[in-house]
Design an enzyme around this catalytic site. Structure first.
Site, short mmCIF file in Angstrom:
data_model
loop_
_atom_site.label_atom_id
_atom_site.label_comp_id
_atom_site.label_asym_id
_atom_site.label_seq_id
_atom_site.Cartn_x
_atom_site.Cartn_y
_atom_site.Cartn_z
N HIS A 235 0.81 -1.21 0.00
CA HIS A 235 0.00 0.00 0.00
C HIS A 235 0.85 1.27 0.00
CE1 HIS A 235 0.42 -0.27 4.53
NE2 HIS A 235 0.52 1.05 4.39
N ASP A 263 -0.47 -7.40 0.66
CA ASP A 263 0.11 -6.08 0.95
C ASP A 263 1.63 -6.20 0.83
OD1 ASP A 263 0.36 -3.45 1.59
OD2 ASP A 263 -0.38 -3.62 3.65
N GLY A 339 3.08 5.97 10.91
CA GLY A 339 4.52 6.19 10.97
C GLY A 339 5.28 4.90 11.14
N SER A 341 4.17 1.91 9.56
CA SER A 341 3.81 1.01 8.48
C SER A 341 5.00 0.65 7.59
CB SER A 341 2.73 1.64 7.61
OG SER A 341 2.23 0.72 6.69
N SER A 356 1.60 -3.98 8.04
CA SER A 356 0.54 -3.66 7.09
C SER A 356 -0.41 -2.61 7.66
CB SER A 356 -0.23 -4.93 6.71
OG SER A 356 -1.34 -4.61 5.90
#
Length: 448
Positions: A235, A263, A339, A341, A356
């Site tokens: 993502h 993802d 922050g 991810s 994720s």
């Protein structure tokens, strides 16, 4: 008391593992085989990770090290019992502050003695892992054509021997289960108001910027032939998106990306960047990618909240974000915030996956999902950079003295290979590397 007990459990599991190898087709070799803890290099757990385990799991440093060793041995024992029980196998998990209680579930009461002889607790349940996994797969397929906003998370919960659906409305669960043609007796509903979402605009272990705009984080450095780069969350960017480092220096380009559905993504970097086997600089060394079992400790590094730890709650979960459903992620009790991810999930020295999304925060707690790393490595033909690993572009030992085993290959539990004229079956999912040849690592391979 905890120190003495965990040492005894670890020793018992190691001894039991040796007995299982002898009883299920293993053979002695001239050189002593590595124990599971030695294979997974649990002694190399870095100070930052151990400190986070102490804070979040209520352990002292010695207890944290013992827990990692126990989990390594438990994972190997569970892998051997999965192979021995065959279709009867219904999952395994660890419990206790030291992960010193391994439980293995079966649908056949006749398996109890075999499980207990291996040093594990046995429990007899009605549904095999295969039945529950098949039911979850049907829901995964139905979810592609079904509104799952009110049922954002579902997973096979091994300890309860059920397919759990977390939902804000029970009527939505009934509709989803009906659409999937799943037996309602397999399903357990958990009421939840959580609304998981991707953790965009993030920095992770090392920050990077996408198209000079949003921020995400490097998951794990990798190589593909002579090309260097890193794995991250899908993502964060799409194929063709450019990246710059935290210093705003040109870095690389997204080569492939999948989100939703999964993802996962990987970025190839330019010659100014070098892949290293570390998380957050040189403090955390990555030695491999062996998947940790349910109940194991797992820690996450993120630039917003630093190191935080918890446990693996479920493997192969599905979660619905506003953008769509992703499947095959791991559900954890680790907290995270925007922050964090794309950052690194690691258990001991073994890479687990990239952050994720989730819900909650690191003040009140929450649930976080990570995209497992091994599927990223496998799908894109990447090699994880590990301590003691070969140089980029070196494929490692091709399987000498002859056979199908090869360093760099991602093997799933149950896969078979040949090596040195013998056949071996994989016990735990991992990416093979030089030094982990099947005869050397009974924690990962069993001769058949």
């Amino acid at each position: 008391m905890l120190h003495r007990r965990t040492r005894a459990v670890c020793a018992a599991l190691t001894t039991s593992a040796a007995l299982i190898v002898a009883g299920l087709g293993g053979s002695a070799s001239a050189a002593p085989a590595l124990s599971a803890a030695e294979t997974l290099r649990t002694a190399d757990a870095p100070p930052a990770l151990l400190a986070a385990m102490q804070r979040d799991l209520g352990l002292d440093r010695a207890q944290a090290r013992e827990r990692l060793a126990n989990e390594a041995e438990a994972g190997a024992t569970a892998g051997r019992l999965r192979l021995a029980l065959g279709r009867d196998f219904a999952g395994a998990w660890v419990r206790g502050a030291a992960s010193d209680r391994l439980t293995v579930a079966t649908t056949d009461p006749a398996d109890v003695d075999r499980i207990e002889a291996a040093g594990a607790r046995a429990t007899v349940v009605p549904h095999t892992s295969a039945v529950l996994d098949a039911a979850k797969a049907r829901i995964d397929r139905a979810a592609k054509h079904h509104d799952t906003a009110a049922t954002p998370v579902w997973y096979v919960d091994v300890p309860s021997n059920s397919l759990v659906v977390e939902a804000s409305r029970r009527s939505a669960v009934r509709a989803l289960v009906k659409a999937a043609k799943v037996d309602a007796a397999l399903v357990r509903v958990v009421d939840s108001a959580e609304r998981p979402r991707p953790l965009y605009d993030l920095r992770g272990g090392d920050a990077y910027y996408i198209d000079n705009s949003s921020r995400c984080s490097i998951g794990f450095p990798v190589t593909r032939g002579t090309q260097q780069g890193f794995a991250t969350a899908g993502h964060c960017g799409r194929a063709g998106s450019s990246t710059t480092g935290s210093n705003r220096v040109a870095q690389g380009t997204f080569q492939a990306s999948v989100f939703p559905g999964n993802d996962m993504a990987w970025v190839a970097t330019n010659s100014s960047w070098t892949a290293t086997p570390y998380v957050n600089g040189s403090s955390v060394q990555v030695a491999g990618s062996t998947q940790a079992p349910v109940g194991s400790s797992v820690c996450r590094s993120g630039s917003t909240t630093g190191w935080h730890c918890g446990t693996v709650q479920q493997l192969n979960s599905s979660v619905t974000y506003p953008e769509g459903t992703i499947s095959g992620v791991t559900r954890t009790s680790v907290c995270a915030e925007p922050g964090d991810s794309g950052g690194s999930f690691i258990s001991g020295s073994q890479a687990q996956g990239v952050t994720s999304g989730g819900s909650g925060n690191c003040t009140s707690g929450g649930t976080t999902f990570f995209q497992p790393l091994n599927p990223i490595l496998q799908n894109y033909g990447l090699t994880l950079r590990t301590t003691g690993g070969s140089d980029p572009g070196d494929p490692g030992d091709p399987g000498d003295p002859g056979g199908t085993w090869a360093a760099g290959t991602v093997y799933q539990a149950g896969a078979t290979v040949t090596y040195g004229g013998a056949t071996y079956r994989c016990l735990q999912a991992h990416q093979a590397q030089s030094g982990w040849e099947p005869p050397n690592v009974p924690a990962l391979w069993q001769r058949v």
